[in-house]
Design a protein around this motif. Structure first.
Motif, PDB file in Angstrom:
ATOM      1  N   LYS A  40       6.901   2.186 -34.592  1.00 11.87           N
ATOM      2  CA  LYS A  40       8.339   2.489 -34.550  1.00 11.87           C
ATOM      3  C   LYS A  40       9.084   1.692 -35.609  1.00 11.87           C
ATOM      4  O   LYS A  40      10.069   2.154 -36.157  1.00 11.87           O
ATOM      5  CB  LYS A  40       8.904   2.189 -33.157  1.00 11.87           C
ATOM      6  CG  LYS A  40       8.404   3.143 -32.100  1.00 11.87           C
ATOM      7  CD  LYS A  40       9.000   2.835 -30.751  1.00 11.87           C
ATOM      8  CE  LYS A  40       8.469   3.812 -29.716  1.00 11.87           C
ATOM      9  NZ  LYS A  40       8.908   3.458 -28.367  1.00 11.87           N
ATOM     10  N   THR A  41       8.617   0.481 -35.863  1.00 12.80           N
ATOM     11  CA  THR A  41       9.147  -0.356 -36.941  1.00 12.80           C
ATOM     12  C   THR A  41       7.964  -1.054 -37.596  1.00 12.80           C
ATOM     13  O   THR A  41       6.841  -1.002 -37.098  1.00 12.80           O
ATOM     14  CB  THR A  41      10.146  -1.427 -36.429  1.00 12.80           C
ATOM     15  OG1 THR A  41       9.462  -2.306 -35.531  1.00 12.80           O
ATOM     16  CG2 THR A  41      11.346  -0.801 -35.748  1.00 12.80           C
ATOM     17  N   TYR A  42       8.229  -1.703 -38.705  1.00 11.98           N
ATOM     18  CA  TYR A  42       7.187  -2.420 -39.423  1.00 11.98           C
ATOM     19  C   TYR A  42       7.637  -3.848 -39.664  1.00 11.98           C
ATOM     20  O   TYR A  42       8.827  -4.112 -39.863  1.00 11.98           O
ATOM     21  CB  TYR A  42       6.885  -1.737 -40.761  1.00 11.98           C
ATOM     22  CG  TYR A  42       6.365  -0.336 -40.587  1.00 11.98           C
ATOM     23  CD1 TYR A  42       5.051  -0.118 -40.204  1.00 11.98           C
ATOM     24  CD2 TYR A  42       7.196   0.759 -40.776  1.00 11.98           C
ATOM     25  CE1 TYR A  42       4.573   1.166 -40.020  1.00 11.98           C
ATOM     26  CE2 TYR A  42       6.724   2.046 -40.602  1.00 11.98           C
ATOM     27  CZ  TYR A  42       5.412   2.246 -40.218  1.00 11.98           C
ATOM     28  OH  TYR A  42       4.947   3.508 -40.036  1.00 11.98           O
ATOM     29  N   PRO A  43       6.672  -4.781 -39.689  1.00  9.16           N
ATOM     30  CA  PRO A  43       7.038  -6.176 -39.970  1.00  9.16           C
ATOM     31  C   PRO A  43       7.492  -6.354 -41.401  1.00  9.16           C
ATOM     32  O   PRO A  43       7.113  -5.586 -42.284  1.00  9.16           O
ATOM     33  CB  PRO A  43       5.729  -6.932 -39.711  1.00  9.16           C
ATOM     34  CG  PRO A  43       4.646  -5.924 -39.767  1.00  9.16           C
ATOM     35  CD  PRO A  43       5.253  -4.606 -39.438  1.00  9.16           C
ATOM     36  N   ASP A  44       8.322  -7.371 -41.621  1.00  7.72           N
ATOM     37  CA  ASP A  44       8.729  -7.672 -42.993  1.00  7.72           C
ATOM     38  C   ASP A  44       7.543  -8.311 -43.718  1.00  7.72           C
ATOM     39  O   ASP A  44       6.507  -8.606 -43.123  1.00  7.72           O
ATOM     40  CB  ASP A  44       9.968  -8.568 -43.024  1.00  7.72           C
ATOM     41  CG  ASP A  44       9.765  -9.922 -42.349  1.00  7.72           C
ATOM     42  OD1 ASP A  44       8.611 -10.319 -42.110  1.00  7.72           O
ATOM     43  OD2 ASP A  44      10.768 -10.580 -42.058  1.00  7.72           O
ATOM     44  N   ILE A  45       7.693  -8.513 -45.002  1.00  5.37           N
ATOM     45  CA  ILE A  45       6.582  -8.993 -45.825  1.00  5.37           C
ATOM     46  C   ILE A  45       6.102 -10.377 -45.389  1.00  5.37           C
ATOM     47  O   ILE A  45       4.898 -10.649 -45.409  1.00  5.37           O
ATOM     48  CB  ILE A  45       6.941  -8.967 -47.338  1.00  5.37           C
ATOM     49  CG1 ILE A  45       5.699  -9.200 -48.206  1.00  5.37           C
ATOM     50  CG2 ILE A  45       8.012  -9.976 -47.666  1.00  5.37           C
ATOM     51  CD1 ILE A  45       4.732  -8.072 -48.181  1.00  5.37           C
ATOM     52  N   GLU A  46       7.007 -11.229 -44.958  1.00  4.54           N
ATOM     53  CA  GLU A  46       6.597 -12.563 -44.511  1.00  4.54           C
ATOM     54  C   GLU A  46       5.692 -12.475 -43.290  1.00  4.54           C
ATOM     55  O   GLU A  46       4.679 -13.168 -43.203  1.00  4.54           O
ATOM     56  CB  GLU A  46       7.826 -13.416 -44.213  1.00  4.54           C
ATOM     57  CG  GLU A  46       8.605 -13.801 -45.447  1.00  4.54           C
ATOM     58  CD  GLU A  46       9.879 -14.573 -45.130  1.00  4.54           C
ATOM     59  OE1 GLU A  46      10.055 -15.011 -43.971  1.00  4.54           O
ATOM     60  OE2 GLU A  46      10.685 -14.741 -46.052  1.00  4.54           O
ATOM     61  N   ASN A  47       6.049 -11.594 -42.340  1.00  2.26           N
ATOM     62  CA  ASN A  47       5.215 -11.433 -41.154  1.00  2.26           C
ATOM     63  C   ASN A  47       3.901 -10.736 -41.479  1.00  2.26           C
ATOM     64  O   ASN A  47       2.876 -11.021 -40.862  1.00  2.26           O
ATOM     65  CB  ASN A  47       5.969 -10.689 -40.049  1.00  2.26           C
ATOM     66  CG  ASN A  47       6.960 -11.595 -39.357  1.00  2.26           C
ATOM     67  OD1 ASN A  47       6.676 -12.751 -39.088  1.00  2.26           O
ATOM     68  ND2 ASN A  47       8.139 -11.080 -39.078  1.00  2.26           N
ATOM     69  N   LEU A  48       3.904  -9.832 -42.453  1.00  2.00           N
ATOM     70  CA  LEU A  48       2.647  -9.216 -42.878  1.00  2.00           C
ATOM     71  C   LEU A  48       1.690 -10.273 -43.423  1.00  2.00           C
ATOM     72  O   LEU A  48       0.492 -10.250 -43.148  1.00  2.00           O
ATOM     73  CB  LEU A  48       2.903  -8.148 -43.941  1.00  2.00           C
ATOM     74  CG  LEU A  48       3.398  -6.798 -43.456  1.00  2.00           C
ATOM     75  CD1 LEU A  48       3.768  -5.914 -44.638  1.00  2.00           C
ATOM     76  CD2 LEU A  48       2.365  -6.113 -42.577  1.00  2.00           C
ATOM     77  N   ILE A  49       2.238 -11.194 -44.198  1.00  2.00           N
ATOM     78  CA  ILE A  49       1.406 -12.266 -44.766  1.00  2.00           C
ATOM     79  C   ILE A  49       0.891 -13.183 -43.656  1.00  2.00           C
ATOM     80  O   ILE A  49      -0.278 -13.576 -43.658  1.00  2.00           O
ATOM     81  CB  ILE A  49       2.179 -13.041 -45.849  1.00  2.00           C
ATOM     82  CG1 ILE A  49       2.408 -12.119 -47.050  1.00  2.00           C
ATOM     83  CG2 ILE A  49       1.447 -14.315 -46.255  1.00  2.00           C
ATOM     84  CD1 ILE A  49       3.357 -12.649 -48.081  1.00  2.00           C
ATOM     85  N   LEU A  50       1.740 -13.477 -42.681  1.00  2.00           N
ATOM     86  CA  LEU A  50       1.293 -14.294 -41.548  1.00  2.00           C
ATOM     87  C   LEU A  50       0.190 -13.581 -40.767  1.00  2.00           C
ATOM     88  O   LEU A  50      -0.800 -14.196 -40.366  1.00  2.00           O
ATOM     89  CB  LEU A  50       2.474 -14.616 -40.625  1.00  2.00           C
ATOM     90  CG  LEU A  50       3.513 -15.595 -41.160  1.00  2.00           C
ATOM     91  CD1 LEU A  50       4.711 -15.671 -40.224  1.00  2.00           C
ATOM     92  CD2 LEU A  50       2.901 -16.974 -41.354  1.00  2.00           C
ATOM     93  N   LEU A  51       0.351 -12.274 -40.567  1.00  2.00           N
ATOM     94  CA  LEU A  51      -0.671 -11.500 -39.857  1.00  2.00           C
ATOM     95  C   LEU A  51      -1.980 -11.482 -40.644  1.00  2.00           C
ATOM     96  O   LEU A  51      -3.061 -11.618 -40.079  1.00  2.00           O
ATOM     97  CB  LEU A  51      -0.180 -10.067 -39.611  1.00  2.00           C
ATOM     98  CG  LEU A  51       0.905  -9.903 -38.561  1.00  2.00           C
ATOM     99  CD1 LEU A  51       1.545  -8.526 -38.653  1.00  2.00           C
ATOM    100  CD2 LEU A  51       0.333 -10.150 -37.165  1.00  2.00           C
ATOM    101  N   ARG A  52      -1.866 -11.320 -41.955  1.00  2.00           N
ATOM    102  CA  ARG A  52      -3.049 -11.337 -42.806  1.00  2.00           C
ATOM    103  C   ARG A  52      -3.795 -12.654 -42.655  1.00  2.00           C
ATOM    104  O   ARG A  52      -5.010 -12.686 -42.484  1.00  2.00           O
ATOM    105  CB  ARG A  52      -2.640 -11.136 -44.270  1.00  2.00           C
ATOM    106  CG  ARG A  52      -3.817 -11.200 -45.233  1.00  2.00           C
ATOM    107  CD  ARG A  52      -3.406 -11.498 -46.632  1.00  2.00           C
ATOM    108  NE  ARG A  52      -2.835 -12.846 -46.719  1.00  2.00           N
ATOM    109  CZ  ARG A  52      -2.308 -13.353 -47.807  1.00  2.00           C
ATOM    110  NH1 ARG A  52      -2.224 -12.638 -48.892  1.00  2.00           N
ATOM    111  NH2 ARG A  52      -1.832 -14.575 -47.824  1.00  2.00           N
ATOM    112  N   ASN A  53      -3.057 -13.755 -42.695  1.00  2.00           N
ATOM    113  CA  ASN A  53      -3.686 -15.070 -42.572  1.00  2.00           C
ATOM    114  C   ASN A  53      -4.241 -15.303 -41.173  1.00  2.00           C
ATOM    115  O   ASN A  53      -5.329 -15.854 -41.018  1.00  2.00           O
ATOM    116  CB  ASN A  53      -2.689 -16.169 -42.927  1.00  2.00           C
ATOM    117  CG  ASN A  53      -2.284 -16.135 -44.382  1.00  2.00           C
ATOM    118  OD1 ASN A  53      -2.984 -15.573 -45.225  1.00  2.00           O
ATOM    119  ND2 ASN A  53      -1.146 -16.720 -44.687  1.00  2.00           N
TER     120      ASN A  53
END
Length: 141
Positions: A40-53
């Motif tokens: 429904k929504t997507y995380p911002d780039i900072e949260n994407l990077i946190l998820l990646r890590n």
């Protein structure tokens, strides 16, 4: 195709994390995680990077989530096959001199601009290069 929600849910469950636990780790609400997992929504780039890590995956694996066989069989419009990229670049350079003419005209124009102290020659040179490239394209056809 974006499969962030599916990837996120799968990775979270593989690590036995609840939405609440993941939310605490990222300093977001549980509802945010739920919305991300349902696309429904997507995380911002900072949260994407946190998820990646956090999950130790690439952003591509996290967002796209395609396996090798599916990726090989899928044709994405505008995407070039990677094994022929060198041939494509070579053919593109041979068949389309317009970029080189525009850049060359600009460089010659800037050079004249340095000599004459009139830097408008750079723009004039670009237009001359562009004009020559259009003429050559017309002659080719």
């Amino acid at each position: 195709m974006l499969n962030l929600g599916e990837s996120l849910k799968r990775l979270r469950k593989e690590r036995n994390l609840s939405q609440e636990q993941l939310a605490e780790m990222l300093n977001v609400s549980r509802q945010a995680i739920s919305k991300w997992e349902s696309n429904k929504t997507y995380p911002d780039i900072e949260n994407l990077i946190l998820l990646r890590n956090l999950f130790n995956v690439t952003l591509d694996d996290l967002i796209v989530n395609t396996n090798k066989t599916e990726a090989e069989d899928t044709i994405i419009p505008g995407k070039l096959p990677t094994d022929n990229i060198a041939d494509y670049d070579k053919n593109e350079e041979e068949n389309d001199p317009s970029d080189n003419l525009i850049i060359g005209g600009f460089i010659i124009g800037i050079s004249i601009g340095f000599v004459t102290s009139n830097f408008m020659w750079g723009i004039v040179g670009s237009f001359i290069g562009m004009g020559i490239s259009y003429i050559l394209d017309y002659i080719k056809k």
